[in-house]
Design a protein around this motif. Structure first.
Motif, mmCIF file in Angstrom:
data_model
loop_
_atom_site.group_PDB
_atom_site.id
_atom_site.type_symbol
_atom_site.label_atom_id
_atom_site.label_comp_id
_atom_site.label_asym_id
_atom_site.label_seq_id
_atom_site.Cartn_x
_atom_site.Cartn_y
_atom_site.Cartn_z
ATOM 1 N N LEU A 198 42.621 45.051 44.068
ATOM 2 C CA LEU A 198 41.646 44.376 44.167
ATOM 3 C C LEU A 198 41.468 43.576 45.123
ATOM 4 O O LEU A 198 41.098 42.443 45.462
ATOM 5 C CB LEU A 198 40.872 43.728 42.997
ATOM 6 N N ARG A 199 43.152 43.223 45.578
ATOM 7 C CA ARG A 199 43.586 42.873 46.942
ATOM 8 C C ARG A 199 43.059 40.793 46.037
ATOM 9 O O ARG A 199 42.416 39.925 47.014
ATOM 10 C CB ARG A 199 42.568 42.360 48.291
ATOM 11 N N ILE A 200 43.368 41.061 45.453
ATOM 12 C CA ILE A 200 43.303 39.205 44.372
ATOM 13 C C ILE A 200 44.979 39.160 44.132
ATOM 14 O O ILE A 200 46.001 39.420 43.536
ATOM 15 C CB ILE A 200 42.329 39.309 43.650
ATOM 16 N N ASP A 201 45.829 38.280 45.283
ATOM 17 C CA ASP A 201 47.158 38.188 44.913
ATOM 18 C C ASP A 201 46.987 36.921 44.002
ATOM 19 O O ASP A 201 47.996 36.909 42.685
ATOM 20 C CB ASP A 201 47.651 37.023 46.911
ATOM 21 N N THR A 202 46.001 35.969 44.140
ATOM 22 C CA THR A 202 46.825 35.022 42.849
ATOM 23 C C THR A 202 45.234 34.946 42.041
ATOM 24 O O THR A 202 44.250 33.895 42.634
ATOM 25 C CB THR A 202 46.793 33.785 43.323
ATOM 26 N N VAL A 203 44.789 35.076 40.920
ATOM 27 C CA VAL A 203 44.699 34.668 39.418
ATOM 28 C C VAL A 203 43.704 33.272 39.918
ATOM 29 O O VAL A 203 44.640 32.531 39.578
ATOM 30 C CB VAL A 203 44.413 35.234 38.403
ATOM 31 N N PHE A 204 42.805 32.659 39.348
ATOM 32 C CA PHE A 204 42.573 30.804 39.564
ATOM 33 C C PHE A 204 42.956 30.542 38.048
ATOM 34 O O PHE A 204 43.794 29.666 37.438
ATOM 35 C CB PHE A 204 40.940 30.577 39.356
ATOM 36 N N ALA A 205 42.693 31.498 36.865
ATOM 37 C CA ALA A 205 43.307 31.575 35.729
ATOM 38 C C ALA A 205 42.996 32.796 34.743
ATOM 39 O O ALA A 205 42.447 33.797 34.881
ATOM 40 C CB ALA A 205 42.503 30.289 34.988
ATOM 41 N N VAL A 221 48.288 36.419 28.178
ATOM 42 C CA VAL A 221 48.215 35.357 29.586
ATOM 43 C C VAL A 221 49.824 35.065 28.781
ATOM 44 O O VAL A 221 49.809 34.055 30.598
ATOM 45 C CB VAL A 221 47.427 34.719 28.346
ATOM 46 N N LEU A 222 50.169 34.909 27.841
ATOM 47 C CA LEU A 222 51.792 34.273 28.009
ATOM 48 C C LEU A 222 52.903 35.099 28.787
ATOM 49 O O LEU A 222 53.175 34.971 30.098
ATOM 50 C CB LEU A 222 52.597 34.251 26.670
ATOM 51 N N GLN A 223 52.206 36.478 29.197
ATOM 52 C CA GLN A 223 53.051 37.775 29.263
ATOM 53 C C GLN A 223 52.601 37.432 30.963
ATOM 54 O O GLN A 223 53.790 37.678 31.913
ATOM 55 C CB GLN A 223 53.555 38.336 29.107
ATOM 56 N N TRP A 224 51.232 37.111 31.203
ATOM 57 C CA TRP A 224 51.154 37.079 32.910
ATOM 58 C C TRP A 224 51.852 35.957 33.688
ATOM 59 O O TRP A 224 52.597 36.159 34.179
ATOM 60 C CB TRP A 224 49.564 36.645 32.881
ATOM 61 N N ALA A 225 51.995 34.471 32.884
ATOM 62 C CA ALA A 225 52.314 33.039 33.043
ATOM 63 C C ALA A 225 54.116 33.312 33.177
ATOM 64 O O ALA A 225 55.050 32.937 34.362
ATOM 65 C CB ALA A 225 52.387 32.517 31.906
ATOM 66 N N ALA A 226 54.800 34.303 32.844
ATOM 67 C CA ALA A 226 56.297 34.656 32.204
ATOM 68 C C ALA A 226 56.664 35.354 33.466
ATOM 69 O O ALA A 226 57.083 35.268 34.708
ATOM 70 C CB ALA A 226 56.810 35.405 31.095
ATOM 71 N N SER A 227 56.404 36.429 33.561
ATOM 72 C CA SER A 227 55.598 37.918 34.698
ATOM 73 C C SER A 227 55.756 37.770 36.141
ATOM 74 O O SER A 227 56.757 37.896 37.593
ATOM 75 C CB SER A 227 55.385 39.139 34.099
ATOM 76 N N TYR A 228 54.458 36.974 36.205
ATOM 77 C CA TYR A 228 53.981 36.211 37.617
ATOM 78 C C TYR A 228 53.637 34.724 37.816
ATOM 79 O O TYR A 228 52.475 34.776 37.811
ATOM 80 C CB TYR A 228 52.675 37.331 37.384
ATOM 81 N N ASP A 283 53.640 32.556 40.184
ATOM 82 C CA ASP A 283 53.803 32.723 41.167
ATOM 83 C C ASP A 283 51.542 33.484 40.966
ATOM 84 O O ASP A 283 50.606 32.723 42.423
ATOM 85 C CB ASP A 283 54.029 33.064 42.577
ATOM 86 N N ARG A 284 51.303 34.249 40.571
ATOM 87 C CA ARG A 284 50.270 34.615 40.661
ATOM 88 C C ARG A 284 49.821 33.980 39.694
ATOM 89 O O ARG A 284 48.179 34.290 39.674
ATOM 90 C CB ARG A 284 50.560 35.947 39.859
#
Lengths: 221, 397
Positions: free
Chosen positions: B154-161, B172-179, B181-182
């Motif tokens: 979707l060409r979205i680099d960083t999600v707002f939340a 959510v926790l895995q996202w914050a740990a793995s990425y 900066d995104r």
């Protein structure tokens, strides 16, 4: 629960306010914090000080509050506040995590003030502590002549109902700083109207006429 | 009759798993495999998702919503299978805390599920038949990897939340740990950094119920034209109890009898609570695949963030730029407040910016899906504050 009750009572009752409605003691605390600093407010109540620090000093502020109502109100305002207890939760913070750790009207409600003070200066490079002075002449009169535990506008609780379980005088607090290895950088005493007392008076004068005190501390070298 | 209904079951499962209705679909070909923790690659595979709202020109207002164990991509619109409202319409929608008039909401179906993202009921391209137990075991981290590929698409680099409850909170926790900066802001609700022994135990009971059903046929029921309805319904009944609380069950049902004034001295559903659970079980099997239930409960069991970071959860978040808002509920005994507090302690130890609120309710774990005004106020406040920090404050159209 207890902390927030104390704070809202202070807020609603006789706490002196500057034009614009901000509590003078909070302004004094905010004055001691450098712009843009990273700050932890322990016992942050409904977040009034954190909001003030954000607006006036552009700080990166975090808070701990015991009462669930206070926390939820803070988070809903967008403040970074967690539900927690100063007596137990400060141990989880790493050394040097903050530039300033603030105990605004909180220390006298903790179970272990010395432990809390020491954590404060471990977590933060500086500490700011404000507390009601139990050495104020009105209080001395009530105890000394009246023979009763004192109640004043700033301390409206009966002895059986007070959240403030560790009262001290300004002199007592200086003694605690000495034994805990805290260096006093600045100190201000406020009179009953919230105005700072003159600076060049001896400590006994502050201890008798200051209703509240605000101390800026650092670690002794 | 029996023949007909099972044939229809197979057809509808396969159709929804391969060609989900009312959903967007991205297919990743053999050039873009999903590398799984199990050490194998899933390829080709597909991700079904829904979006709501409009992505802004800076592509900075996206919120990724992660669904729970038996959830799906239909977060804020009618579910095409059940015809019921979206599972989080209380939270997501126009003017709601996760406001579709301000934010661009993306909700993908997780890997291993049965609503259009590749899972055990999807067709295996090598055989043309449903995967069944041939499908590799997947983890929360695998699903998050697939979601990252979706965002790339979707060409979205960083999600707002990133926001979600329960298994969604684990993502959510895995996202914050793995990425780190995104993810600008993270909202893990009613979850934990690891699945507890008690929760693994409950899941095992559910899986055993499915596998004990003779219709399960070693996981080959779709090929053999059967459906382990009874087993899956019992699994759901057991699990459903863990989503509620003693107080909520007592308030809703007490010892009230179902459409009768006296006990029947039989094993009929005399009590309202029995009738309610039976209904929960039987309606669940109409919308969910039994093997997906095995795979996704397994994915939750395997979740242990600390294990990937030297046994210390804080290491997962060291130096994170993400701001967190952790929320728990007083009567949630599946993911109790102590689990959320452990997340908060780890985030504090990592120096992260974190808010934490515990909400008083008797509704148990399910409270995050229900009408909880304090939850809405907190999520709205947290997102507003984060939006100001992100420069999204004037985005409202």
């Amino acid at each position: 629960m207890m902390l927030s009750r104390l704070k809202s009572d202070l807020t609603m009752a006789e706490a002196a306010r500057a034009p614009g409605g901000t509590r003078v003691d909070l302004l004094l605390v905010a004055d001691m914090v450098t712009r843009g600093a990273k700050v932890l407010d322990v016992g942050c109540g409904d977040g009034e000080l954190l909001r003030l620090l954000g607006e006036r000093r552009d700080v990166d502020g975090r808070g701990i509050e015991l009462s669930r109502e206070g926390v939820n109100e803070c988070v809903a305002k967008g403040l970074a506040v967690i539900q927690g207890d100063a007596d137990t939760d400060l141990a989880d913070y790493p050394n040097d995590a903050f530039d300033y750790v603030i105990l605004s009207q909180t220390l006298q409600a903790t179970r272990h003030p010395r432990v809390v003070l020491e954590h404060m200066l471990r977590i933060g490079r500086h500490g700011v502590v404000s507390f009601p002075n139990f050495g104020h002449w009105k209080i001395r009169l009530q105890v000394g002549l009246g023979g009763r535990m004192p109640t004043t506008d700033n301390l409206p609780y009966a002895w059986w109902d007070t959240p403030n379980i560790h009262f001290c005088t300004i002199k007592d607090f200086r003694a605690l700083c000495l034994v805990s290895g805290a260096k006093i950088e600045r100190a201000v005493a406020l009179n009953a109207y919230g105005a700072p007392l003159r600076l060049n008076v001896p400590w006994w004068f502050w201890n008798l006429f200051g209703e509240q005190a605000v101390f800026l501390l650092s670690r002794s070298a | 009759m029996v023949e007909l209904s099972t044939v229809r079951d197979e057809a509808s499962h396969t159709r929804e798993a391969d060609e989900p209705r009312d959903s967007l679909l991205v297919r990743f070909g053999v050039d873009k495999p999903l590398k799984l923790d199990a050490g194998v690659e899933l390829s080709p595979f597909q991700v079904a998702y829904k979006t709501y709202g409009t992505l802004n020109a800076e592509r900075s207002n996206a919120i990724l919503v992660c669904h729970a164990l038996t959830g799906d991509q239909h977060v804020a619109s009618q579910n095409p299978v059940t015809k019921k409202p979206g599972w989080w319409e209380t939270m997501v929608g126009p003017g709601k805390p996760i406001d579709t008039e301000r934010y661009f909401i993306i909700c993908p179906n997780v890997v291993g599920s049965c609503m259009g993202t590749t899972g055990p009921s999807s067709s295996n391209s090598k055989t043309g038949k449903p995967w069944g137990l041939e499908h590799p075991v997947v983890t929360i981290r695998d699903t998050v990897r697939a979601q990252a590929m979706l965002l790339d698409h979707l060409r979205i680099d960083t999600v707002f939340a990133v926001a979600g409850g329960s298994m969604g909170g684990m993502q959510v926790l895995q996202w914050a740990a793995s990425y780190p900066d995104r993810v600008f802001a993270a909202l893990p609700i009613a979850c934990a950094t690891r699945h507890s022994a008690q929760n693994i135990a409950f899941h095992e009971v559910g899986r055993q119920a499915v596998m004990a059903d003779p219709e399960w046929r070693g996981g080959r029921y779709l090929v053999e034209g059967t459906n382990p309805r009874r087993g899956l319904a019992v699994a759901r009944m057991g699990a459903h109890i863990t989503y509620l609380s003693d107080a909520a069950l007592h308030r809703k049902f007490g010892r009230k009898l179902q459409d009768r004034s006296n006990p029947t001295f039989s094993f009929d559903a005399d009590f309202e609570v029995e009738s309610y659970l039976r209904h929960q079980g039987s309606s669940f099997v109409e919308r969910f695949d039994a093997n997906s239930y095995l795979y996704l409960t397994r994915a939750m069991d395997y979740f242990d963030l600390a294990a990937d970071y030297g046994g210390v959860v804080a290491n997962a978040f060291r130096g994170t730029p993400t701001r967190f808002c952790v929320i728990s509920f007083t009567s949630d005994w599946l993911f109790p407040t102590s689990d959320s507090r452990a997340i908060v302690h780890a985030l504090n130890a990592a120096g992260a910016r974190v808010s934490f609120a515990e909400i008083v309710t008797d509704k148990g774990h399910d409270a995050f899906l229900l009408e909880e005004p304090e939850l809405f106020a907190i999520v709205r406040g947290f997102l507003d504050g984060a939006a100001r920090a992100r420069g999204l404050a004037t985005e409202k159209r």
